[in-house]
Design a protein around this motif. Sequence first.
Motif, PDB file in Angstrom:
ATOM      1  N   SER A 120       6.847   7.239  -4.241  1.00  0.00           N
ATOM      2  CA  SER A 120       6.205   6.310  -5.465  1.00  0.00           C
ATOM      3  C   SER A 120       6.202   4.939  -4.803  1.00  0.00           C
ATOM      4  CB  SER A 120       7.211   6.579  -6.538  1.00  0.00           C
ATOM      5  OG  SER A 120       6.978   7.934  -7.219  1.00  0.00           O
ATOM      6  N   GLN A 121       7.108   4.608  -3.722  1.00  0.00           N
ATOM      7  CA  GLN A 121       6.941   3.081  -3.256  1.00  0.00           C
ATOM      8  C   GLN A 121       5.920   3.129  -2.190  1.00  0.00           C
ATOM      9  OE1 GLN A 121      11.002   1.334  -2.784  1.00  0.00           O
ATOM     10  NE2 GLN A 121      11.651   3.376  -3.452  1.00  0.00           N
ATOM     11  N   GLU A 123       2.915   3.873  -2.733  1.00  0.00           N
ATOM     12  CA  GLU A 123       1.346   3.941  -3.291  1.00  0.00           C
ATOM     13  C   GLU A 123       0.779   2.432  -3.006  1.00  0.00           C
ATOM     14  OE1 GLU A 123       0.184   6.527  -6.252  1.00  0.00           O
ATOM     15  OE2 GLU A 123       2.023   7.110  -6.693  1.00  0.00           O
ATOM     16  N   LEU A 320      -2.970  -1.665  -7.034  1.00  0.00           N
ATOM     17  CA  LEU A 320      -1.978  -0.694  -7.419  1.00  0.00           C
ATOM     18  C   LEU A 320      -1.221  -1.508  -8.855  1.00  0.00           C
ATOM     19  CD1 LEU A 320      -0.123   1.306  -7.433  1.00  0.00           C
ATOM     20  CD2 LEU A 320       1.493   0.211  -5.941  1.00  0.00           C
ATOM     21  N   LEU A 325      -1.562   1.186 -11.711  1.00  0.00           N
ATOM     22  CA  LEU A 325      -0.453   1.276 -12.667  1.00  0.00           C
ATOM     23  C   LEU A 325      -0.807   0.873 -14.043  1.00  0.00           C
ATOM     24  CD1 LEU A 325       2.638   2.201 -12.669  1.00  0.00           C
ATOM     25  CD2 LEU A 325       3.220  -0.114 -11.837  1.00  0.00           C
ATOM     26  N   SER A 353       8.828   6.999 -11.898  1.00  0.00           N
ATOM     27  CA  SER A 353       7.498   6.776 -10.958  1.00  0.00           C
ATOM     28  C   SER A 353       6.861   5.338 -11.047  1.00  0.00           C
ATOM     29  CB  SER A 353       6.341   7.704 -11.134  1.00  0.00           C
ATOM     30  OG  SER A 353       6.801   8.921 -10.887  1.00  0.00           O
ATOM     31  N   ASN A 357       6.754   2.731  -8.399  1.00  0.00           N
ATOM     32  CA  ASN A 357       5.315   1.950  -7.920  1.00  0.00           C
ATOM     33  C   ASN A 357       5.398   0.503  -7.896  1.00  0.00           C
ATOM     34  OD1 ASN A 357       3.100   4.498  -9.722  1.00  0.00           O
ATOM     35  ND2 ASN A 357       4.232   4.518  -7.692  1.00  0.00           N
TER      36      ASN A 357
END
Length: 484
Positions: A120-121, A123, A320, A325, A353, A357
């Motif tokens: 999740s990091q 993205e 993002l 997000l 998540s 993110n």
Amino acid sequence: MTMTTVTSRKCLPTTLAAALAGLLMVSGCTKQSEENVDTSTQAEIQSTPSADKNEVSATEQAHIDRLVISYADMAHAVYKDSLETAKALQAAVEAYVESPTPASLEAAQAAYKTARQPYSQTEVFRFDEGFVTANEKRAIGSVDGWEGQVNAWPLDEALIDYVSDSYQGEYNSQDNIINSDSITVGSVKQDTSEITPELLADMNEIGGSEANVTTGYHAIEFMLWGQDTNGVGEGAGNRPVTDYMSEAGQCTSGDTVNEDAAVCERRGEYLKAAAQLLVDDLTAMEAQWQPESENTLRSDLMARKDDNALRQIMYQMGSLALGELASERMQVAFVTGSTEDEHECFSDLTHLSYANNARGIQNVFNGSYKTVAGDTIGGYGIKQYLIDNGHTEAADKLAADFKQVEDAFNVIVEKGEKDGIKVDQMIATVGQASKEGISAEEQNKRRGWIEAGITSLQQLTDGIENAAKAVGIDNLDADAGSQF
């Protein structure tokens, strides 16, 4: 689930400031030491030709060199962590299929949860489609083009396995990959007699529908948890262990007991194939960021470090934060109260998540990624780049913005992990929540946690645009997501 997947977000030609004004309905760090730089990568950047070296000072050149090295090193580390945790997930999946028990299911679900933390990091490294150079020798064209096979959502689970009678989706046949040797999707007839990683890859988005997701983390999530039929009430998916029993008379499909075990065996084949494909895909991406590599995404970034690398990095941060997000993952579900639009709707792990993110964006800002093993990778981020180039005010504003984001998402994680209040309960409208016995006062408080997260991301994106202008990028034009 029928909304557009994350693989096809449209980039709207608007500044982030304009997006902030019209997009969202709701109202809305420490300095790294010199010693943290990985000196083994210095030769990589120094040997890269620069079109603009004569136009900038040696000091300014050193700043951009350090920034792209740190960015690439963090990308390599987080994809490597994603790969290693995916391998652990694969091992847990194989153990579960071999011996389906409550304990082995719990272990596989725990491995999924662990695997999602580093991925999740990653993205923040997406949204690179408009930046990378075409290169037929490179195995992967772009992160964004690759990502759809790994992380696409939402998915139309009826295509894969059984669903509840009340389920409504684009695919409405009783035949699915698990229970049939062949299925028809639109005008396409597909042989599904042998479930392999190759079949799942070929079928992803079959018939041209982006909801027909057959691969990646969320397909695995569905196979481990099953549908979450609780709506905005408490509880995640609760797929029974007997769905994987290989003995005749013990094999189930939910409440249905099957006369033979063939469908359960195919379910196991699907889960193992999806896990293998995930490992294969992450192996390919990890290779793209290895130091001193050629014809890779890393070497491409190094080759154009003095052209558009800085814009790419800041564009990805803004895209993002706002378009993906704040908008697609949070606001869509928040405005509609739709649990089908919750990012991890089967496992109820959306709170993690969301937070990871946001953490991925902050990693790039600080120039610091903490690996699963506890090591710190990076050494130089946007924050120090701004300070070193005389834009301390912009750096300080962004640092304050990130603190607000961190605080907002810490609340969401704490409520999800410690208090058992998951995102599907937070996004419920007051009317929906009242049917679950939740007062309007309590539900407005819960919705406020999500609203605070969205608002903090709005403000963060404003800070990113401000910082971009400070370094000469007047129109960042980051992805703005869906508009309401």
